[in-house]
Design a protein around this motif. Sequence first.
Motif, PDB file in Angstrom:
ATOM      1  N   GLN A  80      18.820  -4.466  30.907  1.00 36.14           N
ATOM      2  CA  GLN A  80      17.432  -4.707  30.501  1.00 36.14           C
ATOM      3  C   GLN A  80      16.448  -4.354  31.619  1.00 36.14           C
ATOM      4  OE1 GLN A  80      17.723  -8.790  29.326  1.00 36.14           O
ATOM      5  NE2 GLN A  80      18.697  -8.325  27.355  1.00 36.14           N
ATOM      6  N   SER A  81      16.881  -4.536  32.882  1.00 38.69           N
ATOM      7  CA  SER A  81      16.003  -4.203  34.007  1.00 38.69           C
ATOM      8  C   SER A  81      15.734  -2.703  34.077  1.00 38.69           C
ATOM      9  CB  SER A  81      16.622  -4.678  35.325  1.00 38.69           C
ATOM     10  OG  SER A  81      17.722  -3.855  35.705  1.00 38.69           O
ATOM     11  N   LEU A  82      16.620  -1.907  33.476  1.00 38.34           N
ATOM     12  CA  LEU A  82      16.428  -0.453  33.445  1.00 38.34           C
ATOM     13  C   LEU A  82      15.555  -0.016  32.271  1.00 38.34           C
ATOM     14  CD1 LEU A  82      20.053   0.796  34.236  1.00 38.34           C
ATOM     15  CD2 LEU A  82      18.140   0.585  35.817  1.00 38.34           C
ATOM     16  N   GLY A  83      15.223  -0.969  31.392  1.00 37.64           N
ATOM     17  CA  GLY A  83      14.385  -0.645  30.251  1.00 37.64           C
ATOM     18  C   GLY A  83      15.132  -0.523  28.941  1.00 37.64           C
ATOM     19  N   TYR A  84      16.415  -0.864  28.952  1.00 35.93           N
ATOM     20  CA  TYR A  84      17.215  -0.794  27.730  1.00 35.93           C
ATOM     21  C   TYR A  84      17.287  -2.171  27.068  1.00 35.93           C
ATOM     22  CZ  TYR A  84      18.509   3.678  29.719  1.00 35.93           C
ATOM     23  OH  TYR A  84      18.452   4.933  30.261  1.00 35.93           O
ATOM     24  N   SER A  85      17.537  -2.183  25.764  1.00 35.59           N
ATOM     25  CA  SER A  85      17.585  -3.455  25.042  1.00 35.59           C
ATOM     26  C   SER A  85      18.814  -4.268  25.436  1.00 35.59           C
ATOM     27  CB  SER A  85      17.594  -3.200  23.532  1.00 35.59           C
ATOM     28  OG  SER A  85      18.732  -2.423  23.165  1.00 35.59           O
ATOM     29  N   GLY A  86      19.854  -3.590  25.898  1.00 32.16           N
ATOM     30  CA  GLY A  86      21.079  -4.263  26.292  1.00 32.16           C
ATOM     31  C   GLY A  86      22.130  -3.271  26.727  1.00 32.16           C
ATOM     32  N   TYR A  87      23.355  -3.765  26.922  1.00 29.27           N
ATOM     33  CA  TYR A  87      24.429  -2.908  27.425  1.00 29.27           C
ATOM     34  C   TYR A  87      24.765  -1.786  26.445  1.00 29.27           C
ATOM     35  CZ  TYR A  87      29.032  -1.494  29.171  1.00 29.27           C
ATOM     36  OH  TYR A  87      30.100  -0.766  29.641  1.00 29.27           O
ATOM     37  N   ARG A  88      24.687  -2.068  25.154  1.00 27.92           N
ATOM     38  CA  ARG A  88      25.042  -1.043  24.172  1.00 27.92           C
ATOM     39  C   ARG A  88      24.134   0.183  24.307  1.00 27.92           C
ATOM     40  NH1 ARG A  88      25.676  -2.772  17.998  1.00 27.92           N
ATOM     41  NH2 ARG A  88      27.411  -3.869  18.982  1.00 27.92           N
ATOM     42  N   GLU A  89      22.826  -0.054  24.450  1.00 30.22           N
ATOM     43  CA  GLU A  89      21.892   1.068  24.581  1.00 30.22           C
ATOM     44  C   GLU A  89      22.102   1.800  25.911  1.00 30.22           C
ATOM     45  OE1 GLU A  89      17.121   2.090  24.095  1.00 30.22           O
ATOM     46  OE2 GLU A  89      17.789   0.004  24.176  1.00 30.22           O
ATOM     47  N   LEU A  90      22.388   1.051  26.971  1.00 30.70           N
ATOM     48  CA  LEU A  90      22.691   1.676  28.264  1.00 30.70           C
ATOM     49  C   LEU A  90      23.928   2.552  28.146  1.00 30.70           C
ATOM     50  CD1 LEU A  90      22.449   1.999  31.356  1.00 30.70           C
ATOM     51  CD2 LEU A  90      23.778  -0.127  31.570  1.00 30.70           C
ATOM     52  N   ARG A  91      24.921   2.050  27.439  1.00 30.51           N
ATOM     53  CA  ARG A  91      26.181   2.786  27.252  1.00 30.51           C
ATOM     54  C   ARG A  91      25.940   4.122  26.550  1.00 30.51           C
ATOM     55  NH1 ARG A  91      31.283  -0.278  24.349  1.00 30.51           N
ATOM     56  NH2 ARG A  91      32.969   1.001  25.232  1.00 30.51           N
ATOM     57  N   VAL A  92      25.091   4.105  25.524  1.00 30.85           N
ATOM     58  CA  VAL A  92      24.766   5.335  24.796  1.00 30.85           C
ATOM     59  C   VAL A  92      24.042   6.324  25.711  1.00 30.85           C
ATOM     60  CG1 VAL A  92      23.364   6.304  22.928  1.00 30.85           C
ATOM     61  CG2 VAL A  92      24.711   4.220  22.540  1.00 30.85           C
ATOM     62  N   ALA A  93      23.116   5.814  26.516  1.00 27.43           N
ATOM     63  CA  ALA A  93      22.351   6.681  27.420  1.00 27.43           C
ATOM     64  C   ALA A  93      23.261   7.326  28.457  1.00 27.43           C
ATOM     65  CB  ALA A  93      21.251   5.885  28.105  1.00 27.43           C
ATOM     66  N   VAL A  94      24.196   6.567  28.997  1.00 31.86           N
ATOM     67  CA  VAL A  94      25.126   7.111  29.994  1.00 31.86           C
ATOM     68  C   VAL A  94      26.034   8.152  29.348  1.00 31.86           C
ATOM     69  CG1 VAL A  94      27.051   6.562  31.527  1.00 31.86           C
ATOM     70  CG2 VAL A  94      25.065   5.063  31.460  1.00 31.86           C
ATOM     71  N   ALA A  95      26.507   7.873  28.141  1.00 26.02           N
ATOM     72  CA  ALA A  95      27.359   8.835  27.432  1.00 26.02           C
ATOM     73  C   ALA A  95      26.624  10.152  27.218  1.00 26.02           C
ATOM     74  CB  ALA A  95      27.811   8.251  26.098  1.00 26.02           C
ATOM     75  N   ARG A  96      25.330  10.061  26.856  1.00 23.64           N
ATOM     76  CA  ARG A  96      24.526  11.265  26.661  1.00 23.64           C
ATOM     77  C   ARG A  96      24.360  12.032  27.970  1.00 23.64           C
ATOM     78  NH1 ARG A  96      20.537   9.033  24.207  1.00 23.64           N
ATOM     79  NH2 ARG A  96      19.239   8.667  26.045  1.00 23.64           N
ATOM     80  N   ALA A  97      24.139  11.296  29.056  1.00 26.91           N
ATOM     81  CA  ALA A  97      23.967  11.936  30.365  1.00 26.91           C
ATOM     82  C   ALA A  97      25.245  12.648  30.793  1.00 26.91           C
ATOM     83  CB  ALA A  97      23.569  10.894  31.405  1.00 26.91           C
ATOM     84  N   ILE A  98      26.374  12.022  30.540  1.00 24.92           N
ATOM     85  CA  ILE A  98      27.665  12.631  30.900  1.00 24.92           C
ATOM     86  C   ILE A  98      27.894  13.904  30.095  1.00 24.92           C
ATOM     87  CG2 ILE A  98      30.170  12.334  30.766  1.00 24.92           C
ATOM     88  CD1 ILE A  98      29.694   9.361  31.401  1.00 24.92           C
ATOM     89  N   THR A  99      27.586  13.848  28.818  1.00 30.31           N
ATOM     90  CA  THR A  99      27.764  15.023  27.948  1.00 30.31           C
ATOM     91  C   THR A  99      26.904  16.193  28.417  1.00 30.31           C
ATOM     92  OG1 THR A  99      28.266  13.611  26.046  1.00 30.31           O
ATOM     93  CG2 THR A  99      27.596  15.877  25.582  1.00 30.31           C
ATOM     94  N   LEU A 100      25.651  15.901  28.766  1.00 33.48           N
ATOM     95  CA  LEU A 100      24.752  16.955  29.242  1.00 33.48           C
ATOM     96  C   LEU A 100      25.248  17.540  30.557  1.00 33.48           C
ATOM     97  CD1 LEU A 100      21.285  15.341  28.422  1.00 33.48           C
ATOM     98  CD2 LEU A 100      22.355  17.291  27.271  1.00 33.48           C
TER      99      LEU A 100
END
Length: 288
Positions: free
Chosen positions: A58-78
């Motif tokens: 949440q401190s990073l601006g995400y609603s929770g761990y699930r949203e952070l997880r999706v963002a990291v997965a997208r970053a890894i894919t890119l």
Amino acid sequence: MDDDVLARVRRSLPKLSAAEARVAETILGDPTLVVDLAINDLAQLCRTSLSTVARFSQSLGYSGYRELRVAVARAITLAQAQQARFGLDTTAIDPDDGPMAIAAKLAAQEIDAIEKTALALDAAALDRVARAVVDARHIDLFGQAASSLTAQDLLLKLSRIGCSVSHSPDPHLAVTTASLRTADDVAIAFSHGGETAETLRALEVARDAGALAVAVTGVAESTLALAADVVLLTHAQESPFRMAAMSSRIAQLALVDVLFVRVVQHRGEPVAVSLQRTHDAVPARRRP
């Protein structure tokens, strides 16, 4: 929201508690862990609680761990797609890399910086700066070291279309001229980390004198960004192996190009005449 989640994690480190810092360092050490591990598994690996991982997300601006997880997965894919584009397993430069490997890794990193800067561009902020430059009585450009090169590039561009613009690598002269500005002027400061003391001081003096203060930086929470009226963000990650700014400079130059084109568009037809006249003033050498 900053699309480069790993950059957000890296920038958050100085402000984190010890437990949250362990989560951040674990993610930066191996981002794939976030994709592979559930929140309770990551918490156990980091020797902390579920609530700490959730709070960190949440401190990073995400609603929770699930949203952070999706963002990291997208970053890894890119990142993987960028590496595959150049036939690389990693873009980190190794001391034993040869010329071709260095060239490929630098190209991948710099293309990544340009793409992320372009995709995350704040169009409204950039347009505000472009219109202010068009209307300005004078434009001051501040930057030290590699950022001074970016300031010089914008200086050359704006000079070619008849703008009153200046840049001095001497920090004392920069502050002196900044103190003479008014509400009719614009001051643009360049600093990737946003903590260069000389650049920050010059922008603060120009802002206090009445000029529109613009920060071009890679850190939204930096001191320079907080001191500015308008912030234009670049997105670049510098390799620890490299001894000089490369990706950050490329990202700044790309943003400057966008800003200049927008200034030209707002200025209209007279600019075309200025560009042609400045081009003709430096004749090309003719072959015998």
